[in-house]
Design a protein around this motif. Sequence first.
Motif, PDB file in Angstrom:
ATOM      1  N   GLU A 636       0.830  -1.206   0.000  1.00 39.40           N
ATOM      2  CA  GLU A 636       0.000   0.000   0.000  1.00 39.40           C
ATOM      3  C   GLU A 636       0.864   1.255   0.000  1.00 39.40           C
ATOM      4  O   GLU A 636       0.494   2.274  -0.573  1.00 39.40           O
ATOM      5  N   PHE A 637       2.022   1.160   0.656  1.00 44.69           N
ATOM      6  CA  PHE A 637       2.982   2.251   0.642  1.00 44.69           C
ATOM      7  C   PHE A 637       4.334   1.701   0.188  1.00 44.69           C
ATOM      8  O   PHE A 637       4.647   0.540   0.403  1.00 44.69           O
ATOM      9  N   GLU A 638       5.140   2.550  -0.410  1.00 47.01           N
ATOM     10  CA  GLU A 638       6.453   2.130  -0.872  1.00 47.01           C
ATOM     11  C   GLU A 638       7.370   1.874   0.319  1.00 47.01           C
ATOM     12  O   GLU A 638       7.361   2.625   1.297  1.00 47.01           O
ATOM     13  N   ALA A 639       8.169   0.813   0.220  1.00 51.01           N
ATOM     14  CA  ALA A 639       9.134   0.505   1.284  1.00 51.01           C
ATOM     15  C   ALA A 639      10.423   1.264   1.034  1.00 51.01           C
ATOM     16  O   ALA A 639      11.005   1.193  -0.041  1.00 51.01           O
ATOM     17  N   ASN A 640      10.883   1.991   2.043  1.00 48.71           N
ATOM     18  CA  ASN A 640      12.146   2.717   1.932  1.00 48.71           C
ATOM     19  C   ASN A 640      13.329   1.883   2.397  1.00 48.71           C
ATOM     20  O   ASN A 640      14.470   2.268   2.210  1.00 48.71           O
ATOM     21  N   THR A 641      13.044   0.770   3.049  1.00 47.28           N
ATOM     22  CA  THR A 641      14.105  -0.091   3.560  1.00 47.28           C
ATOM     23  C   THR A 641      14.217  -1.333   2.705  1.00 47.28           C
ATOM     24  O   THR A 641      13.251  -2.079   2.566  1.00 47.28           O
ATOM     25  N   PRO A 642      15.371  -1.584   2.102  1.00 49.05           N
ATOM     26  CA  PRO A 642      15.530  -2.757   1.237  1.00 49.05           C
ATOM     27  C   PRO A 642      15.723  -4.054   2.024  1.00 49.05           C
ATOM     28  O   PRO A 642      16.825  -4.521   2.231  1.00 49.05           O
ATOM     29  N   TYR A 643      14.609  -4.583   2.519  1.00 47.09           N
ATOM     30  CA  TYR A 643      14.568  -5.862   3.213  1.00 47.09           C
ATOM     31  C   TYR A 643      13.819  -6.809   2.276  1.00 47.09           C
ATOM     32  O   TYR A 643      12.639  -6.620   2.018  1.00 47.09           O
ATOM     33  N   MET A 644      14.510  -7.820   1.719  1.00 48.87           N
ATOM     34  CA  MET A 644      13.969  -8.529   0.554  1.00 48.87           C
ATOM     35  C   MET A 644      13.974 -10.050   0.692  1.00 48.87           C
ATOM     36  O   MET A 644      14.715 -10.617   1.486  1.00 48.87           O
ATOM     37  N   TYR A 645      13.119 -10.662  -0.099  1.00 48.78           N
ATOM     38  CA  TYR A 645      13.058 -12.110  -0.230  1.00 48.78           C
ATOM     39  C   TYR A 645      12.808 -12.431  -1.696  1.00 48.78           C
ATOM     40  O   TYR A 645      12.296 -11.601  -2.456  1.00 48.78           O
ATOM     41  N   SER A 646      13.156 -13.639  -2.100  1.00 44.22           N
ATOM     42  CA  SER A 646      13.008 -14.012  -3.514  1.00 44.22           C
ATOM     43  C   SER A 646      11.698 -14.733  -3.768  1.00 44.22           C
ATOM     44  O   SER A 646      11.138 -15.393  -2.887  1.00 44.22           O
ATOM     45  N   SER A 647      11.213 -14.565  -4.982  1.00 42.43           N
ATOM     46  CA  SER A 647      10.060 -15.318  -5.452  1.00 42.43           C
ATOM     47  C   SER A 647      10.137 -15.332  -6.967  1.00 42.43           C
ATOM     48  O   SER A 647      10.791 -14.474  -7.572  1.00 42.43           O
ATOM     49  N   TYR A 648       9.493 -16.295  -7.581  1.00 43.58           N
ATOM     50  CA  TYR A 648       9.531 -16.348  -9.044  1.00 43.58           C
ATOM     51  C   TYR A 648       8.326 -15.615  -9.605  1.00 43.58           C
ATOM     52  O   TYR A 648       7.410 -16.177 -10.173  1.00 43.58           O
ATOM     53  N   ASP A 649       8.363 -14.296  -9.368  1.00 40.94           N
ATOM     54  CA  ASP A 649       7.366 -13.370  -9.867  1.00 40.94           C
ATOM     55  C   ASP A 649       7.992 -12.627 -11.044  1.00 40.94           C
ATOM     56  O   ASP A 649       9.173 -12.801 -11.334  1.00 40.94           O
ATOM     57  N   PHE A 650       7.236 -11.768 -11.684  1.00 39.52           N
ATOM     58  CA  PHE A 650       7.793 -11.077 -12.850  1.00 39.52           C
ATOM     59  C   PHE A 650       8.266  -9.669 -12.531  1.00 39.52           C
ATOM     60  O   PHE A 650       8.902  -9.035 -13.351  1.00 39.52           O
ATOM     61  N   GLU A 651       7.966  -9.171 -11.341  1.00 36.92           N
ATOM     62  CA  GLU A 651       8.348  -7.800 -10.992  1.00 36.92           C
ATOM     63  C   GLU A 651       9.369  -7.830  -9.870  1.00 36.92           C
ATOM     64  O   GLU A 651       9.074  -8.270  -8.761  1.00 36.92           O
ATOM     65  N   CYS A 652      10.573  -7.358 -10.142  1.00 38.47           N
ATOM     66  CA  CYS A 652      11.643  -7.339  -9.138  1.00 38.47           C
ATOM     67  C   CYS A 652      11.706  -5.953  -8.501  1.00 38.47           C
ATOM     68  O   CYS A 652      11.795  -4.941  -9.199  1.00 38.47           O
ATOM     69  N   GLU A 653      11.679  -5.912  -7.189  1.00 35.60           N
ATOM     70  CA  GLU A 653      11.676  -4.645  -6.445  1.00 35.60           C
ATOM     71  C   GLU A 653      13.029  -4.356  -5.808  1.00 35.60           C
ATOM     72  O   GLU A 653      13.155  -3.424  -5.028  1.00 35.60           O
ATOM     73  N   SER A 654      14.046  -5.124  -6.160  1.00 35.31           N
ATOM     74  CA  SER A 654      15.328  -5.011  -5.471  1.00 35.31           C
ATOM     75  C   SER A 654      16.027  -3.673  -5.705  1.00 35.31           C
ATOM     76  O   SER A 654      16.548  -3.066  -4.784  1.00 35.31           O
ATOM     77  N   ALA A 655      16.047  -3.215  -6.947  1.00 36.77           N
ATOM     78  CA  ALA A 655      16.699  -1.951  -7.318  1.00 36.77           C
ATOM     79  C   ALA A 655      18.128  -1.866  -6.797  1.00 36.77           C
ATOM     80  O   ALA A 655      18.457  -0.992  -5.980  1.00 36.77           O
ATOM     81  N   PRO A 656      19.010  -2.772  -7.231  1.00 34.49           N
ATOM     82  CA  PRO A 656      20.409  -2.716  -6.764  1.00 34.49           C
ATOM     83  C   PRO A 656      21.097  -1.432  -7.204  1.00 34.49           C
ATOM     84  O   PRO A 656      20.757  -0.848  -8.237  1.00 34.49           O
ATOM     85  N   THR A 657      22.065  -1.006  -6.408  1.00 36.24           N
ATOM     86  CA  THR A 657      22.770   0.242  -6.677  1.00 36.24           C
ATOM     87  C   THR A 657      24.091  -0.043  -7.386  1.00 36.24           C
ATOM     88  O   THR A 657      24.480  -1.188  -7.567  1.00 36.24           O
ATOM     89  N   GLU A 658      24.792   1.026  -7.739  1.00 38.34           N
ATOM     90  CA  GLU A 658      26.116   0.901  -8.343  1.00 38.34           C
ATOM     91  C   GLU A 658      27.204   1.380  -7.392  1.00 38.34           C
ATOM     92  O   GLU A 658      28.302   1.739  -7.800  1.00 38.34           O
ATOM     93  N   ARG A 659      26.881   1.370  -6.104  1.00 40.45           N
ATOM     94  CA  ARG A 659      27.853   1.770  -5.093  1.00 40.45           C
ATOM     95  C   ARG A 659      28.902   0.675  -4.876  1.00 40.45           C
ATOM     96  O   ARG A 659      28.723  -0.471  -5.268  1.00 40.45           O
ATOM     97  N   LYS A 660      30.008   1.038  -4.218  1.00 40.58           N
ATOM     98  CA  LYS A 660      30.933   0.019  -3.709  1.00 40.58           C
ATOM     99  C   LYS A 660      30.172  -0.782  -2.662  1.00 40.58           C
ATOM    100  O   LYS A 660      29.572  -0.198  -1.737  1.00 40.58           O
ATOM    101  N   LYS A 661      30.190  -2.102  -2.799  1.00 45.96           N
ATOM    102  CA  LYS A 661      29.372  -2.875  -1.864  1.00 45.96           C
ATOM    103  C   LYS A 661      29.984  -4.236  -1.581  1.00 45.96           C
ATOM    104  O   LYS A 661      30.787  -4.762  -2.355  1.00 45.96           O
ATOM    105  N   VAL A 662      29.555  -4.791  -0.443  1.00 42.77           N
ATOM    106  CA  VAL A 662      30.091  -6.060   0.042  1.00 42.77           C
ATOM    107  C   VAL A 662      28.931  -6.960   0.458  1.00 42.77           C
ATOM    108  O   VAL A 662      28.029  -6.513   1.170  1.00 42.77           O
ATOM    109  N   LEU A 663      28.963  -8.206   0.001  1.00 44.81           N
ATOM    110  CA  LEU A 663      27.977  -9.208   0.395  1.00 44.81           C
ATOM    111  C   LEU A 663      28.538 -10.026   1.552  1.00 44.81           C
ATOM    112  O   LEU A 663      29.607 -10.627   1.437  1.00 44.81           O
ATOM    113  N   ILE A 664      27.813 -10.040   2.667  1.00 40.51           N
ATOM    114  CA  ILE A 664      28.228 -10.779   3.867  1.00 40.51           C
ATOM    115  C   ILE A 664      27.316 -11.987   4.019  1.00 40.51           C
ATOM    116  O   ILE A 664      26.096 -11.838   4.108  1.00 40.51           O
ATOM    117  N   LEU A 665      27.900 -13.177   4.026  1.00 41.43           N
ATOM    118  CA  LEU A 665      27.116 -14.398   4.180  1.00 41.43           C
ATOM    119  C   LEU A 665      27.053 -14.771   5.661  1.00 41.43           C
ATOM    120  O   LEU A 665      28.079 -14.967   6.314  1.00 41.43           O
TER     121      LEU A 665
END
Length: 1206
Positions: A636-665
């Motif tokens: 109903e409202f846009e999320a300002n916090t990128p807290y995400m989960y995957s699904s096999y839908d057709f619309e991706c809301e991730s909007a990744p950036t082009e910043r320097k970034k690190v993935l922590i497992l």
Amino acid sequence: MGFCMNHCEGLSSRLISSSSLSSTIFTNSKPSFPNPNNGYRLFFYPNKNGTSKNRGSLNLETRPRLAGYAKSGKKLNSVRSEQGFSTTCNESSNGVFTKSPLGKRNDLKKILILGAGPIVIGQACEFDYSGTQACKALQEEGYEVVLINSNPATIMTDPDMADRTYITPMTPELVEQVLEKERPDALLPTMGGQTALNLAVALAESGALEKYGVELIGAKLDAIKKAEDRDLFKQAMKSIGIKTPPSGIGTTLEECYEIANSIGEFPLIIRPAFTLGGTGGGIAYNKEEFESICKSGLAASVSTQVLVEKSLLGWKEYELEVMRDLADNVVIICSIENIDPMGVHTGDSITVAPAQTLTDKEYQRLRDYSIAIIREIGVECGGSNVQFAINPKDGEVMVIEMNPRVSRSSALASKATGFPIAKMAAKLSVGYSLDQIPNDITKKTPASFEPSIDYVVTKIPRFAFEKFPGSQPILTTQMKSVGESMALGRTFQESFQKAVRSLECGYSGWGCAPIKELDWDWDQLKYSLRVPSPDRIHSIYAAMKRGMKVDEIHDLSYIDKWFLTQLKELVDVEQFLMSRSLSNLTRDDFYEVKRRGFSDRQIAFATKSTEKEVRSKRLSLGVTPAYKRVDTCAAEFEANTPYMYSSYDFECESAPTERKKVLILGGGPNRIGQGIEFDYCCCHTSFALQNAGYETIMMNSNPETVSTDYDTSNRLYFEPLTVEDVLNIIDLERPDGIIVQFGGQTPLKLALPIQHYLDEHRPECASGAGHVRIWGTSPDSIDAAEDRERFNAIIKKLKIEQPKGGIAKSESDALAIAMDIGYPVVVRPSYVLGGRGMEIVYSDEKLVTYLENAVEVDPERPVLIDKYLSDAIEIDVDALADSHGNVVIGGIMEHIEQAGVHSGDSACSIPTKTIPTSCLETIRSWTTKLAKRLNVCGLMNCQYAITASGDVFLLEANPRASRTVPFVSKAIGHPLAKYASLVMSGKSLHDLRFTKEVIPGHVSVKEAVLPFEKFQGCDVLLGPEMRSTGEVMGIDFEFPIAFAKAQIAAGQKLPVSGTVFLSLNDLTKPHLATIARAFLVLGFRIVSTSGTAQVLELEGIPVERVLKMHEGRPHAGDMIANGQVQLMVITSSDDALDQIDGRHLRRMALSYKVPIITTVAGALASAEAIKSLKCSTVKMIALQDFFNVEMETEISKNLQSASSSV
């Protein structure tokens, strides 16, 4: 009328209208199941003969989104909170409140927060999450925060999380010292689980809070007692017309018998008051079990009170998370449904949010009841958890219990909805109302706007019965799980399958695997469906695969038919896949299968292909996951916090950036051997790299942790930690670096496959700064340390000594090696964490027995056999190395228990206490050489053994973060995990100004906390396989008092007088006289059985003889039962008699809460500690007082300086 998406029925959303609480409990409505013909059941189109029309294609129906969107064409209206007297609201306001007159209290300046203490079953790292949230929320409001918690592995006990941090024992007497010293204005007891609540009650009843003018906020004493006292709660529910199961309150065994007779039938449920995780409770099916459980429950309850209750086995169980503010506004945060019926503790049950099988009327009734209950109990503000049971036959509702605090389920609900319950509860406790607190996710709605979700969340617990031989893997009302995974998906099937593979128990999802249950006979399979166990869900799969109908499985398990029908559909999908080849699967087939949560590995199994081939085929068809945002409001409202989960839908809301970034497992679900310590390291990595200008991306599947809090990292992916899921995120985000070093064995197992993928595809970073790469120590170096043959070659070249040993790939190899090096030997599979499958073996017969079982531990790896070094001292070393070849020792820890006890179960001290300087220099030299040879960049942990003759041997080396990092960091005052993350980013140790080992001027002792009381039938002896669930820390300027603090914090109540029972085996009898004299000097009496007594008498030491258990009465067990023994020191002979008599005696000590010590070194250290307790008082000292202000400021400046130059 408002639109509620907190819960759904079947697959559709509903409109609900408010109903008054005055309606009576209904008896006629039934839960609705999906109609077999309404398009919601099976996706195969049936013909008249009941067979598929076309087995050559997969005809999957498009299913409506769960709990998702209204079909009315009007904008969604959130259900508004139940109004209190101070607010106004109408339909045109869309559920948003007008401002209430409440607000931040300015009369409070300093607030004391009570933590939860060590991680134990029933009270885990979800309370670090809640405590951390509370600290941040109150500091944000300008309050001075004082924190007490004995657990060093928590984020909340970092010195910058509170103004004053006490990592100390949590007893009423010692906490009162802090009240006197700090003089807080208020105490917040609702963030630390049952530990904090019980402490608050004790402090209030003793008059300590009144004496020092401390106000209880969040929950008043009356509310706590009304909710936790079983009798008061029952009367409160009766007063508002809400049913509870027929029951009675017993404070003695005789009273319990009377209640049982009045109820009149078994089974009966026993629930102790003021306990956590159902400790001491259970289900009694006969008189013998009833007596045993009642005794245990009465002993476990701080008020010596148990509820004896009629069993509701087979009823459905639900929970509602509720919040209330001081203006009497109440909101429902989340509804949760247990897949397992009543009889299984909710912490051990698979649970789903929102509830799936309630009718409209049932849900509204639970909602109204929850609101009435929180008001009646008197929880003025904050979160509460209410548990209900519903009879599936007639819809009758009964309330089971409520927790007047942030609970285990609160953490789950927070992560499931994105609504930070603990943070909101902390703000409510200082005067705010719900409408005055903004929602951090949307930035547009207030906290009074009830969360709505358009996805399904599944939580599955993880168990460790294999660590406790003798205990039965049966689930009851006493919680036994050690961790849990959580997954989100657009349907139940998707989230369920993702949660199964998130558990990391060897399953890639539900089904599509050759599970052991498929080979069971029908009687065994039916038993496994009737009796709840960790693997019952897999028995359901086996039963369905072998043709058992949904109705029959329901009749055996009482699991709701809706869930069983959903699972049956997954079996049908598997059958379809097995009838097809990979090349024949179409793009539509892939989408429909993936939407039901099937992993690439499952598809590979079913289509007889490889996971790599499936991935290649899927990507060639353009089938990739879309990532959805958790927004608390169902879009109903846009999320300002990128807290995400995957699904096999057709619309991706991730909007990744082009910043320097690190993935922590992250580390995935907690388990013995891989717990909160690794999450601590992941969080510190994120904090440090954010300060250094990187965007941090956290990937984890554990709902309990701080790492999966929405504001710990810049971006959060709540996903399983598998090769498939990690590669999906690498492809999407294209980070500069990937960190695998901090999450324990989970990410380490993924390191090589990830590296192979990066080498093959060479993806470019989104920032344009080169190619994606793994940061820190290379996967090859990690593998070199893990692979015994490669590692042996390295240390041989470096001239580092190891215990004599060998690698066995067959039984004959093993016997030959053991004969060559001589018994006793330590045997273990390679690539283990937490000592899994490790044993000390004393004969060929025992070795053969071990090998027969070890195949199940790790069949693809050989068995390692090493000489066991008797009476050796074990040493742990944490070191830090940079890419420039610099190595600095972080800390050297001396274990209290001798080598042979797993390091995770042993107490240890820093600095060392008895180690010669020459040995320490050898250890420093070898650690440095090894770090350089392995090209370590980041952290490394080494373990050594020092024999009585002073010989040093390297036991193992792990070029990764270890579970001791948080303890060492707090002991020396330097954040090692933060340093390591900056080193990985390219900084040198000189840049960080961390260039030499820190030897602190105080003593820090870490002690393990063990869960033996939860596992009936298992022995309490320590050995090479880790069994502890958590740890505590004691800090002081002298070792004895620091050790005493650690013992008190771990729940080991050391006596200062009385009788000590001594019984030592032949190997440890040379130390017997020393131990006995240490206790005699302190004024203790000594009692022993014949063998031990004879040795003492020969030494001239006074001792009283007592019979062994099999020798007649009165025996040692009678002395324990009669309270005649205050402390026990036992080392096991491990013979057949000890397995019976000795185990029974040790279990008796546990039942009667008599401190039991099972090692020589532990006994001597305890004697020292008792001496210090007799001679001086324990003083509560804040962590900040062990380090001067100048040092803390310097460390902070160094970090900032290094970060700014990255």
